[in-house]
Design a protein around this motif. Structure first.
Motif, PDB file in Angstrom:
ATOM      1  N   ILE A  99       0.862  -1.205   0.000  1.00  0.00           N
ATOM      2  CA  ILE A  99       0.000   0.000   0.000  1.00  0.00           C
ATOM      3  C   ILE A  99       0.896   1.252   0.000  1.00  0.00           C
ATOM      4  N   VAL A 100       1.937   1.226   0.825  1.00  0.00           N
ATOM      5  CA  VAL A 100       2.865   2.368   0.889  1.00  0.00           C
ATOM      6  C   VAL A 100       3.462   2.615  -0.498  1.00  0.00           C
ATOM      7  N   CYS A 115     -13.639  -4.412   4.337  1.00  0.00           N
ATOM      8  CA  CYS A 115     -13.874  -4.345   5.787  1.00  0.00           C
ATOM      9  C   CYS A 115     -13.198  -3.081   6.332  1.00  0.00           C
ATOM     10  N   PRO A 116     -13.667  -2.601   7.503  1.00  0.00           N
ATOM     11  CA  PRO A 116     -13.087  -1.369   8.064  1.00  0.00           C
ATOM     12  C   PRO A 116     -11.609  -1.507   8.395  1.00  0.00           C
ATOM     13  N   GLU A 117     -11.178  -2.737   8.724  1.00  0.00           N
ATOM     14  CA  GLU A 117      -9.770  -2.924   9.105  1.00  0.00           C
ATOM     15  C   GLU A 117      -8.845  -2.630   7.921  1.00  0.00           C
ATOM     16  N   GLU A 118      -9.257  -3.007   6.704  1.00  0.00           N
ATOM     17  CA  GLU A 118      -8.417  -2.725   5.526  1.00  0.00           C
ATOM     18  C   GLU A 118      -8.442  -1.219   5.237  1.00  0.00           C
ATOM     19  N   ASP A 123      -5.764   4.136   5.378  1.00  0.00           N
ATOM     20  CA  ASP A 123      -5.805   5.477   5.968  1.00  0.00           C
ATOM     21  C   ASP A 123      -4.509   5.777   6.737  1.00  0.00           C
ATOM     22  N   ALA A 124      -3.938   4.745   7.352  1.00  0.00           N
ATOM     23  CA  ALA A 124      -2.683   4.952   8.104  1.00  0.00           C
ATOM     24  C   ALA A 124      -1.556   5.348   7.141  1.00  0.00           C
ATOM     25  N   VAL A 125      -1.589   4.795   5.941  1.00  0.00           N
ATOM     26  CA  VAL A 125      -0.552   5.123   4.947  1.00  0.00           C
ATOM     27  C   VAL A 125      -0.702   6.573   4.484  1.00  0.00           C
ATOM     28  N   LEU A 126      -1.958   7.052   4.393  1.00  0.00           N
ATOM     29  CA  LEU A 126      -2.192   8.421   3.927  1.00  0.00           C
ATOM     30  C   LEU A 126      -2.064   9.443   5.053  1.00  0.00           C
ATOM     31  N   ASP A 127      -1.892   8.946   6.268  1.00  0.00           N
ATOM     32  CA  ASP A 127      -1.861   9.824   7.428  1.00  0.00           C
ATOM     33  C   ASP A 127      -0.855  10.946   7.211  1.00  0.00           C
ATOM     34  N   GLY A 128      -1.301  12.163   7.380  1.00  0.00           N
ATOM     35  CA  GLY A 128      -0.385  13.290   7.225  1.00  0.00           C
ATOM     36  C   GLY A 128      -0.364  13.848   5.816  1.00  0.00           C
ATOM     37  N   ALA A 129      -0.934  13.141   4.861  1.00  0.00           N
ATOM     38  CA  ALA A 129      -0.914  13.637   3.474  1.00  0.00           C
ATOM     39  C   ALA A 129      -2.022  14.673   3.245  1.00  0.00           C
ATOM     40  N   GLY A 130      -2.887  14.839   4.230  1.00  0.00           N
ATOM     41  CA  GLY A 130      -3.888  15.910   4.150  1.00  0.00           C
ATOM     42  C   GLY A 130      -5.195  15.477   3.522  1.00  0.00           C
ATOM     43  N   GLU A 131      -6.149  16.428   3.588  1.00  0.00           N
ATOM     44  CA  GLU A 131      -7.508  16.141   3.117  1.00  0.00           C
ATOM     45  C   GLU A 131      -7.559  15.831   1.625  1.00  0.00           C
TER      46      GLU A 131
END
Ligand SMILES: Cc1ncc(COP(=O)(O)O)c(C=O)c1O
Length: 403
Positions: A99-100, A115-118, A123-131
């Protein structure tokens, strides 16, 4: 690269001792043209069906620009042959590192989830990349029916797919975080029921309607997956245009772009598998060939279709169609006792050790899935100018001898 005029020419010149996938790109061009002209949306290709560079190049040359990829390796491969490709990472459970790589290095903005876990992994990979990062990214919810769909070949409903109510929740969750959303399903490979696509699109429409009612934005797309069939002998699969008509009708009730991502339907007919008989026992219906279920025949134990065949003598001459034919059991190259084709194959009764059997329509899920079990090398894919193709939906001349 050496190219052979035909399979007979190859046998005459090389007398190959290893199995070979004889590849000719003409059928890919024809199939792609059919999809591009008549599928009511964008046509992609599922790379997993045959990632050989010659096949990838043929699919790109035929005009495909969108691809379903399942791993980092497939991403690299497609970007090498088609740098401007649109990639959909539609494996519902992805390795975090992939994903990264997909988002940060390959610029992929389309991912399937069920599923929400995926979703949280992405979302964790996009964290910090902004809206904007979320707004630029489409999360496509893979859903399934409560009843299995498709017609017996490969049920794709057990491993992946959210049931309708969970799909609504997931769509709302993705939307609430600021992602664009889509819907997808896979109706089972070699699907013989065009209406199953319509049933699943209808279900997608009700999932979308329920989430719109709860305030979600419009869908970016509905991806109807793969599953479109090839005409294996005797299968009498409906024509592709029947599928396209059923899909177009069901989709006319939902204003949203469509995508499909066939694998088998685009590439199966592009390669015939050439095998050699390594042993025929005297007065015995068993033939032992140099290929098997741990090689190009991985699918045969699981499915109810069988490739067409024709037989060549050791010097490359085709056995005449007239004459006596019998059903033979075909046993594979390994020392493993499960290694056999499920159904008997109708061949000339005089066929023997050193003769060749050519299996048609072997371009999908063959070299892609072959193993090195027993130290036996997977069949190599080589270019052959022209390969035999079998008439749509009919039995082969040789098979009719044994019916
Ligand atoms: C997500 C996805 N899309 C498309 C395909 C291609 O399916 P087919 O070869 O039946 O067209 C597959 C096959 O496994 C798949 O997993």
């Amino acid at each position: 690269m050496i190219s052979y005029a035909s399979v007979s020419d190859l046998i005459r010149r090389e007398a190959p001792g290893n199995p070979l996938l004889c590849f000719s790109p003409g059928s890919i061009k024809k199939r792609v043209e059919q999809f591009l002209a008549h599928f009511p949306g964008e046509t992609g290709w599922a790379v997993k069906s045959n990632p050989h560079p010659l096949v990838v190049r043929a699919v790109v040359d035929a005009g495909i620009r969108a691809f379903d990829v399942a791993s980092r390796h497939e991403i690299d491969l497609i970007l090498q042959y088609c740098p401007s490709a649109t990639l959909h990472f539609n494996h519902p459970v992805k390795a975090p590192e992939d994903i990264v790589f997909a988002w940060h290095s390959a610029g992929i903005r389309s991912f399937a989830i069920d599923c929400p876990e995926e979703l949280e992994k992405i979302d964790a990979v996009l964290d910090g990349a902004g809206e904007t990062a979320r707004r630029d990214t489409v999360l496509t919810i893979r859903f399934r029916n409560t009843r299995p769909t498709g017609t017996g070949n490969y049920c794709f409903d057990e491993k992946f797919g959210a049931h309708a109510s969970k799909a609504v929740d997931l769509l709302r969750f993705a939307d609430s975080l600021g992602y664009r959303t889509g819907l997808t399903f896979h109706p089972g490979s070699q699907n013989r029921d065009p209406e199953s696509y319509a049933t699943l699109i209808d279900l997608g429409r009700s999932i979308a309607a329920e989430s719109f009612a709860q305030g979600t934005a419009a869908l970016a797309h509905i991806n109807v997956g793969g599953g479109f069939p090839c005409s294996y002998p005797g299968g009498l699969e409906p024509a592709l245009k029947t599928y396209f008509a059923a899909i177009a009708k069901a989709a006319s009730y939902i204003a949203c772009p469509l995508i499909c991502e066939p694998g088998r339907a685009l590439v199966a007919e592009s390669a015939n598998l050439l095998t050699r008989i390594n042993l025929r026992r005297k007065d015995d219906p068993r033939l032992y060939i140099n290929e098997g279920i741990y090689g190009s025949f991985m699918e045969t134990p699981f499915v109810d279709f069988q490739p067409p065949v024709q037989a060549h003598s050791a010097d490359g001459t085709l056995f005449p169609e007239a004459g006596t034919y019998n059903d033979f059991q075909i046993w594979g190259a390994t020392c493993d006792s499960l290694d056999r084709l499920r159904k008997p194959v109708c061949l000339p009764s005089t066929i023997g050790t050193g003769d060749f059997i050519e299996f048609g329509m072997m371009g999908a899920y063959t070299n892609a899935t072959a193993t090195h079990f027993n130290g036996i090398k997977p069949a190599e894919l080589i270019a052959v100018a022209e390969i035999t193709s079998w008439p749509t939906g009919t039995t082969t001349a040789t098979q009719s001898h044994c019916e």
